[in-house]
Design a protein around this motif. Sequence first.
Motif, PDB file in Angstrom:
ATOM      1  N   MET A 136       0.814  -1.213   0.000  1.00  0.00           N
ATOM      2  CA  MET A 136       0.000   0.000   0.000  1.00  0.00           C
ATOM      3  C   MET A 136       0.854   1.273   0.000  1.00  0.00           C
ATOM      4  SD  MET A 136      -3.166  -0.417  -0.385  1.00  0.00           S
ATOM      5  CE  MET A 136      -4.327  -1.781  -0.440  1.00  0.00           C
ATOM      6  N   MET A 137       1.904   1.319   0.817  1.00  0.00           N
ATOM      7  CA  MET A 137       2.774   2.486   0.817  1.00  0.00           C
ATOM      8  C   MET A 137       3.506   2.644  -0.524  1.00  0.00           C
ATOM      9  SD  MET A 137       5.691   3.682   3.590  1.00  0.00           S
ATOM     10  CE  MET A 137       4.641   3.313   4.996  1.00  0.00           C
ATOM     11  N   PRO A 138       4.047   1.564  -1.110  1.00  0.00           N
ATOM     12  CA  PRO A 138       4.615   1.703  -2.458  1.00  0.00           C
ATOM     13  C   PRO A 138       3.608   2.200  -3.487  1.00  0.00           C
ATOM     14  CG  PRO A 138       5.407  -0.318  -1.448  1.00  0.00           C
ATOM     15  CD  PRO A 138       4.368   0.244  -0.514  1.00  0.00           C
ATOM     16  N   LEU A 139       2.333   1.829  -3.345  1.00  0.00           N
ATOM     17  CA  LEU A 139       1.302   2.345  -4.257  1.00  0.00           C
ATOM     18  C   LEU A 139       1.217   3.860  -4.162  1.00  0.00           C
ATOM     19  CD1 LEU A 139      -1.210   2.176  -6.078  1.00  0.00           C
ATOM     20  CD2 LEU A 139      -2.565   1.714  -4.026  1.00  0.00           C
ATOM     21  N   LEU A 211      12.349  -2.332   5.464  1.00  0.00           N
ATOM     22  CA  LEU A 211      11.697  -1.202   6.110  1.00  0.00           C
ATOM     23  C   LEU A 211      10.174  -1.255   6.067  1.00  0.00           C
ATOM     24  CD1 LEU A 211      13.984   1.820   5.105  1.00  0.00           C
ATOM     25  CD2 LEU A 211      14.088   0.338   7.117  1.00  0.00           C
ATOM     26  N   LEU A 212       9.597  -1.904   5.061  1.00  0.00           N
ATOM     27  CA  LEU A 212       8.141  -1.989   5.016  1.00  0.00           C
ATOM     28  C   LEU A 212       7.673  -3.079   5.967  1.00  0.00           C
ATOM     29  CD1 LEU A 212       7.353  -1.624   1.204  1.00  0.00           C
ATOM     30  CD2 LEU A 212       6.913   0.030   3.010  1.00  0.00           C
ATOM     31  N   PRO A 213       6.709  -2.782   6.834  1.00  0.00           N
ATOM     32  CA  PRO A 213       6.267  -3.779   7.816  1.00  0.00           C
ATOM     33  C   PRO A 213       5.502  -4.923   7.166  1.00  0.00           C
ATOM     34  CG  PRO A 213       4.816  -1.883   7.877  1.00  0.00           C
ATOM     35  CD  PRO A 213       5.940  -1.521   6.941  1.00  0.00           C
ATOM     36  N   ASP A 214       5.577  -6.085   7.788  1.00  0.00           N
ATOM     37  CA  ASP A 214       4.777  -7.240   7.352  1.00  0.00           C
ATOM     38  C   ASP A 214       3.700  -7.436   8.409  1.00  0.00           C
ATOM     39  OD1 ASP A 214       3.708  -9.552   6.414  1.00  0.00           O
ATOM     40  OD2 ASP A 214       5.588 -10.652   6.257  1.00  0.00           O
ATOM     41  N   ARG A 215       2.642  -6.653   8.287  1.00  0.00           N
ATOM     42  CA  ARG A 215       1.636  -6.589   9.339  1.00  0.00           C
ATOM     43  C   ARG A 215       0.395  -7.350   8.903  1.00  0.00           C
ATOM     44  NH1 ARG A 215       2.455  -1.098  10.642  1.00  0.00           N
ATOM     45  NH2 ARG A 215       4.322  -1.768  11.737  1.00  0.00           N
ATOM     46  N   ARG A 216       0.102  -8.441   9.589  1.00  0.00           N
ATOM     47  CA  ARG A 216      -1.051  -9.275   9.268  1.00  0.00           C
ATOM     48  C   ARG A 216      -1.996  -9.306  10.473  1.00  0.00           C
ATOM     49  NH1 ARG A 216       0.399 -12.581   4.770  1.00  0.00           N
ATOM     50  NH2 ARG A 216       2.635 -12.405   4.317  1.00  0.00           N
ATOM     51  N   GLY A 591      -3.419  -0.303   4.695  1.00  0.00           N
ATOM     52  CA  GLY A 591      -2.109  -0.918   4.897  1.00  0.00           C
ATOM     53  C   GLY A 591      -1.809  -1.267   6.340  1.00  0.00           C
ATOM     54  N   GLY A 592      -2.658  -0.818   7.270  1.00  0.00           N
ATOM     55  CA  GLY A 592      -2.426  -1.093   8.681  1.00  0.00           C
ATOM     56  C   GLY A 592      -1.154  -0.443   9.203  1.00  0.00           C
ATOM     57  N   TYR A 593      -0.844   0.768   8.724  1.00  0.00           N
ATOM     58  CA  TYR A 593       0.429   1.405   9.057  1.00  0.00           C
ATOM     59  C   TYR A 593       0.383   2.155  10.381  1.00  0.00           C
ATOM     60  CZ  TYR A 593       1.721   0.486   4.211  1.00  0.00           C
ATOM     61  OH  TYR A 593       2.000  -0.117   3.019  1.00  0.00           O
TER      62      TYR A 593
END
Length: 625
Positions: A136-139, A211-216, A591-593
Amino acid sequence: MSISAWTTIGVIGAVFAALAFTSIAPDIALVGALGFLLVTGILSPGDALVGFANEGMITVGVLFVIGAGVRETGGVDIIANRLFGRPKSASGAVTRLMLPVAALSAFMNNTPLVAMLIPAVNDWARQLRIAASKVMMPLSFAAILGGTCTLIGTSTNLVVNGLVISAAANEEQALGKTDLPHGLGMFDITWVGLPSALAGCAYVIFVSRWLLPDRRPAISRHDDPREYTVEMLVAPDSPLVGKTIEDAGLRHLEGVYLAEIDRAGTIMPAVSSLERLRANDRLVFVGIVDSVVEMRRIRGLVPATDQVFKLVSPTGERTLVEAVVSDTCPVAGRTIRDGRFRSIYNAAVIAVARNGERLRQKIGDIVLTPGDTLLLECHPSFAEQQRNSRDFYLVSAIENSNPPHHERAALAIGILLCMVIAVTLAETEWFATIPSRVAALGPVVRAIASLSMLKAAVIAAAAMLVTGCVTIGSARRSIDWSVLVAIAASFGLGAALEKTGAAKVIGSAIIDVSGGSPWYALAMLYVVTVIVTELITNNAAAALMFPFALATARNLDANPMSFIIVIMMAASAGFATPIGYQTNLMVYGPGGYRFSDYVKVGVPLDLLIGVITVLIAPLVWPFHS
C-alpha cells in the motif's frame, strides 16, 4: 510569532505525537485538533470546514464509487492481472506495482489513481499471500513520484504553473519585461521528475524487504474452523479453458485448495499443477468461507449447483449468508434436493461445513443434520427474515460477497478509461487548439476541455450506476468516510498554519540563513518546502513557498526557474508523514500502518529526491546564463 501561531504549532505537534505513539485513528486525531482550534477561536467555522467543501476531497469520495463499479464487475482482477501479473516474492510484487503505477500517474492525477487502485491492490496482495502493508505504501509513493514527471501528473504542478503565469504577467505589467516563462511546458519538469521517479522507485523496491512492515491480522484466516466443501464448474465460455491449474491461479489460493476434478464422471484426485482445464470440469475445493468468497470472484468459475440459476432475485442483488441448521429445521434429515431447500427459502446451498468433515456427495445429495453450517446464495433480505427463525441456530450475512457482474467488466473499464482520457485531454494545451484546425470538432472539444476532475468523476460514477456496474447500496458502502474526514481535517489544519502566519515566519527565517550561495539557498528552499508540505497540504505548501522562491532568486540575481522547479518537486515530496500527501492518508488504514512506518521509509526518500533535484535543476536551468 503570535500566541495563536504558537498554539497552532503545538496542536499540530500533538497530532504528530498522537499518530506516532498511540493507536488513535488519523481521522479522530485530526478532527480533534481541528475542533480545538475552532473552539479556541483560532479558526472560524468557515476556515475549519473549508476542507469539507474542497473539490479534491469530494473527488476522492466520488472515485470510491467508480472503484466499486470496477470491483463489482470483476474489472479489478483484470486490471491487477494485466498491470501487475503474479510475482513470486514481496520484493517482486513491489517492483511490478510501482513501475506501472508511476507511469500511469505521469498522465493522470495521482489522487484518483490511488483511490481506484486501492481495492485492486488489496485483492491482488491477498491472492499473492502478501501483507497489504508491503504494497500500500509503495502504491502511494509510486503515484506521487510518477506525478512529478509531467505538468499534469499532480495538481501541485498545475498550481505552481498558475503562479508562474500570474507572476510573469505582473512583472510585465510593472516592469515591462520578465524572464519568467508564460507557463511551463508539459515536460519541463520531466528533466528532474523522471530521474527522481526512477531513483525513488528503485529506493523503495530496494528497502521494501527491510523497512516496510509485514503486518497481518492477529487471527489468521486459516484459523477459521468452518471448512467448506464447494463445487465450482468451469463454464464453457470461461477464459480458464485450456489453461493449466497453475496459470489459472487455482493452485495457490489462500485458505482453500483444489481437492479433485470431476471430468465427465472421472474423478481426478491430487491434481497436477500442469493439468489443463476443460469446459464443464467440476472442481471440488475445500477451504474457509473468506477464500470461497474470493474464489467465486474468479471469472469463468460458477457454482456447480444449478439451483443458483433458479433463484427469483437478480444475480446482482444476491449475497452470501452463513446459516447453522437447527434440529427443528424442516429440511434436517433430508437431502437438500428432496427437502426442496431453494423452494422453501429462496436460497441456494452452494457449500456445507460439518465439523471439518470432507463431504464427498454432490450438493443436492447431502443429507443435512443439525449443526451443519450452510453457505447460501440468496437475497440480502434472507438474513433479516431468518435471523430469529427456529429453523436456524445462527444466520450471518457475509460482507462484500455479491457475485461480480463479469459481463459488465469491459463496460466498467471502458467508463474508467473514458474518464481518464477525458481528464488528460482537458489538461493538455494542444487539445484546446483543435477547433481552430477542425471546426466540426469544436463543440466536442470544448465540452471535454471544460471537464474538471470532479466533473469527469461525477459523470463516470453516474454511468456506473445507470449501467448497473454498481448498485446504490454497494456505492454507499464503498465510500471510506474516515479517509475523507481525515483529508478534509488536514486542509483545516493547513488553513490554521497559513492564517496565523506560523508557516510564513518559519519559512522566511530558515531561508534567510542561506546567505548568498544560490546552491545553499536552493537546498534550504527544498528542505523548508518539504517540512511545510509534511505539515499542511501539498498545494498549500506550493502556494505558500512560491513567493519565497521567487524573492530568493531575485535577491541572488539568479535564474528563477531552478527555484520554481525545486518548489514543484519539494511540494510533492510528502513521504515522511501520513498527512504529508493525501494519498498517504488513503493507504494508511488499508495498509495497517503506523506513523513511524512513514518516517522510516519516507525521510530517506525525501532526502534522496532533494539531492537529485538540487543537483539537476541548476544544470538544466543555470543560475546565471
